[in-house]
Design a protein around this motif. Structure first.
Motif, mmCIF file in Angstrom:
data_model
loop_
_atom_site.group_PDB
_atom_site.id
_atom_site.type_symbol
_atom_site.label_atom_id
_atom_site.label_comp_id
_atom_site.label_asym_id
_atom_site.label_seq_id
_atom_site.Cartn_x
_atom_site.Cartn_y
_atom_site.Cartn_z
ATOM 1 N N ALA A 22 0.846 -1.193 0.000
ATOM 2 C CA ALA A 22 0.000 0.000 0.000
ATOM 3 C C ALA A 22 0.876 1.236 0.000
ATOM 4 O O ALA A 22 1.872 1.310 0.691
ATOM 5 C CB ALA A 22 -0.888 -0.013 1.233
ATOM 6 N N GLY A 23 0.454 2.259 -0.741
ATOM 7 C CA GLY A 23 1.300 3.432 -0.848
ATOM 8 C C GLY A 23 2.619 3.017 -1.465
ATOM 9 O O GLY A 23 3.658 3.001 -0.820
ATOM 10 N N ALA A 24 2.591 2.657 -2.731
ATOM 11 C CA ALA A 24 3.652 1.856 -3.329
ATOM 12 C C ALA A 24 5.030 2.492 -3.319
ATOM 13 O O ALA A 24 6.005 1.837 -3.642
ATOM 14 C CB ALA A 24 3.268 1.502 -4.769
ATOM 15 N N GLY A 25 5.148 3.775 -2.958
ATOM 16 C CA GLY A 25 6.467 4.376 -2.853
ATOM 17 C C GLY A 25 7.192 4.390 -4.179
ATOM 18 O O GLY A 25 6.696 4.931 -5.162
ATOM 19 N N GLY A 116 9.856 14.878 -3.518
ATOM 20 C CA GLY A 116 9.967 13.694 -2.682
ATOM 21 C C GLY A 116 10.927 12.696 -3.295
ATOM 22 O O GLY A 116 11.144 12.686 -4.510
ATOM 23 N N LEU A 117 11.502 11.857 -2.443
ATOM 24 C CA LEU A 117 12.407 10.806 -2.886
ATOM 25 C C LEU A 117 12.002 9.517 -2.175
ATOM 26 O O LEU A 117 11.893 9.480 -0.948
ATOM 27 C CB LEU A 117 13.855 11.167 -2.541
ATOM 28 C CG LEU A 117 14.946 10.300 -3.168
ATOM 29 C CD1 LEU A 117 14.939 10.454 -4.688
ATOM 30 C CD2 LEU A 117 16.312 10.675 -2.597
ATOM 31 N N ASN A 118 11.757 8.456 -2.961
ATOM 32 C CA ASN A 118 11.292 7.184 -2.416
ATOM 33 C C ASN A 118 12.257 6.056 -2.769
ATOM 34 O O ASN A 118 12.707 5.940 -3.916
ATOM 35 C CB ASN A 118 9.908 6.832 -2.978
ATOM 36 C CG ASN A 118 8.870 7.880 -2.655
ATOM 37 O OD1 ASN A 118 8.952 8.552 -1.627
ATOM 38 N ND2 ASN A 118 7.891 8.026 -3.527
ATOM 39 N N TRP A 119 12.564 5.227 -1.774
ATOM 40 C CA TRP A 119 13.427 4.062 -1.975
ATOM 41 C C TRP A 119 12.709 2.816 -1.473
ATOM 42 O O TRP A 119 11.943 2.883 -0.501
ATOM 43 C CB TRP A 119 14.737 4.232 -1.208
ATOM 44 C CG TRP A 119 15.580 2.983 -1.149
ATOM 45 C CD1 TRP A 119 16.511 2.576 -2.047
ATOM 46 C CD2 TRP A 119 15.536 1.961 -0.139
ATOM 47 N NE1 TRP A 119 17.061 1.380 -1.670
ATOM 48 C CE2 TRP A 119 16.480 0.981 -0.495
ATOM 49 C CE3 TRP A 119 14.788 1.788 1.023
ATOM 50 C CZ2 TRP A 119 16.684 -0.169 0.274
ATOM 51 C CZ3 TRP A 119 14.983 0.649 1.788
ATOM 52 C CH2 TRP A 119 15.934 -0.316 1.412
ATOM 53 N N ALA A 136 11.374 3.553 2.189
ATOM 54 C CA ALA A 136 11.590 4.842 2.849
ATOM 55 C C ALA A 136 11.055 5.920 1.911
ATOM 56 O O ALA A 136 11.428 5.957 0.733
ATOM 57 C CB ALA A 136 13.063 5.075 3.144
ATOM 58 N N GLU A 137 10.179 6.778 2.432
ATOM 59 C CA GLU A 137 9.563 7.824 1.625
ATOM 60 C C GLU A 137 9.795 9.176 2.295
ATOM 61 O O GLU A 137 9.328 9.409 3.415
ATOM 62 C CB GLU A 137 8.072 7.559 1.454
ATOM 63 C CG GLU A 137 7.767 6.203 0.820
ATOM 64 C CD GLU A 137 6.277 5.968 0.628
ATOM 65 O OE1 GLU A 137 5.573 6.947 0.276
ATOM 66 O OE2 GLU A 137 5.822 4.840 0.848
ATOM 67 N N PHE A 138 10.506 10.065 1.610
ATOM 68 C CA PHE A 138 10.806 11.403 2.128
ATOM 69 C C PHE A 138 10.121 12.453 1.259
ATOM 70 O O PHE A 138 10.063 12.320 0.039
ATOM 71 C CB PHE A 138 12.311 11.666 2.136
ATOM 72 C CG PHE A 138 12.668 13.090 2.484
ATOM 73 C CD1 PHE A 138 12.664 13.505 3.807
ATOM 74 C CD2 PHE A 138 12.975 14.004 1.490
ATOM 75 C CE1 PHE A 138 12.970 14.827 4.133
ATOM 76 C CE2 PHE A 138 13.282 15.314 1.804
ATOM 77 C CZ PHE A 138 13.279 15.728 3.138
ATOM 78 N N ARG A 139 9.605 13.509 1.912
ATOM 79 C CA ARG A 139 8.990 14.604 1.175
ATOM 80 C C ARG A 139 9.246 15.924 1.899
ATOM 81 O O ARG A 139 9.217 15.981 3.130
ATOM 82 C CB ARG A 139 7.490 14.391 1.052
ATOM 83 C CG ARG A 139 6.786 15.346 0.089
ATOM 84 C CD ARG A 139 5.301 15.123 0.057
ATOM 85 N NE ARG A 139 4.959 13.728 -0.154
ATOM 86 C CZ ARG A 139 3.711 13.267 -0.081
ATOM 87 N NH1 ARG A 139 2.718 14.093 0.201
ATOM 88 N NH2 ARG A 139 3.482 11.981 -0.269
#
Length: 244
Positions: A22-25, A116-119, A136-139
């Motif tokens: 969920a919230g596939a990043g 945002g940057l997602n890993w 890891a999801e950064f915004r």
């Protein structure tokens, strides 16, 4: 305006991809496929929060994201566009997102934009032999221009300034760390550390745990969100993921 816009988006979303979390990043949605989640958190009247999260794959390299949330005194809507930064054959995934949106507090809105940057990566648990994932999801979001607060213009004595946390934030950063497992064919579980820092208040942090039951055409999420540092009550979360 928001209600009609969200209804239009919801009618366009048709397929849920449970092979991805969920919230596939950083995981891109396949072209023409979508993810939709409608949820509610509650611990009391003022602690309630209703949310809608949706993703739609425009192409193999372009995913659109919609986030909407509403509480007792606040409301926010964010639109995002994500693209991958690594080749699709790589085990680890990395994506870049651009965001625009609006946040309202007591009916007054502030437009914001950000990046945002997602890993993320999948793994097989060596102990239970279960498939899982890490993400890891950064915004970071900010207003186009800084709004100067003038207490005198608001009719407030400058010697008795309001709590800054009661005013609009002009920027904020958030980081969500997730670990999840596909426990069985029809069960999935995940835990999250949620960090949030506005420019006008202290860092807030929460732990969230959830179980998701797959009913084939619909999935039910049941979870708990426990604030770690701000003294708020734990919140129960219920969400429905659906295919149609």
């Amino acid at each position: 305006m928001h209600t009609a816009f969200l209804a239009t988006i919801a009618l366009c979303l048709t397929t849920l991809c449970l092979a991805k979390p969920a919230g596939a990043g950083p995981w891109m949605r396949e072209k023409g496929t979508a993810f939709l989640s409608f949820g509610h958190e509650f611990a009391g009247r003022e602690a309630q929060w209703t949310s809608l999260y949706a993703e739609y794959g425009l192409s193999a390299r372009n995913t659109l994201v919609l986030e909407y949330g509403r509480g007792e005194k606040s409301e926010e809507i964010w639109l995002g566009w994500q693209i991958p930064l690594l080749p699709p054959e790589r085990h680890q995934k990395l994506s870049l997102g651009t965001w625009i949106g609006e946040r309202k507090l007591d009916g007054e809105g502030v437009q914001m934009y950000g990046v945002g940057l997602n890993w993320g990566m999948g793994f097989t648990d060596p102990l239970w032999r279960k498939n899982g994932w890490l993400a890891a999801e950064f915004r970071h979001m900010r207003a186009p221009e800084t709004v100067t607060y003038d207490p005198a213009a608001e009719g407030i004595d400058p010697m008795t300034l309001p709590d800054p946390s009661h005013l609009h934030s002009q920027s904020f950063s958030k980081l969500d760390l997730t670990v999840g497992w596909h426990l069985r064919q029809d069960w999935m579980g995940f835990g999250q550390l949620l960090l949030y820092k506005p420019d006008n208040d202290d860092l807030s942090s929460s732990l969230a745990v959830s179980l998701v039951k797959d009913f084939r055409r619909a999935q039910l999420q049941i979870g708990m969100v426990a604030p770690l540092a701000d003294g708020q009550e734990p919140r129960l979360k219920l969400a429905l993921w659906s295919t149609f």
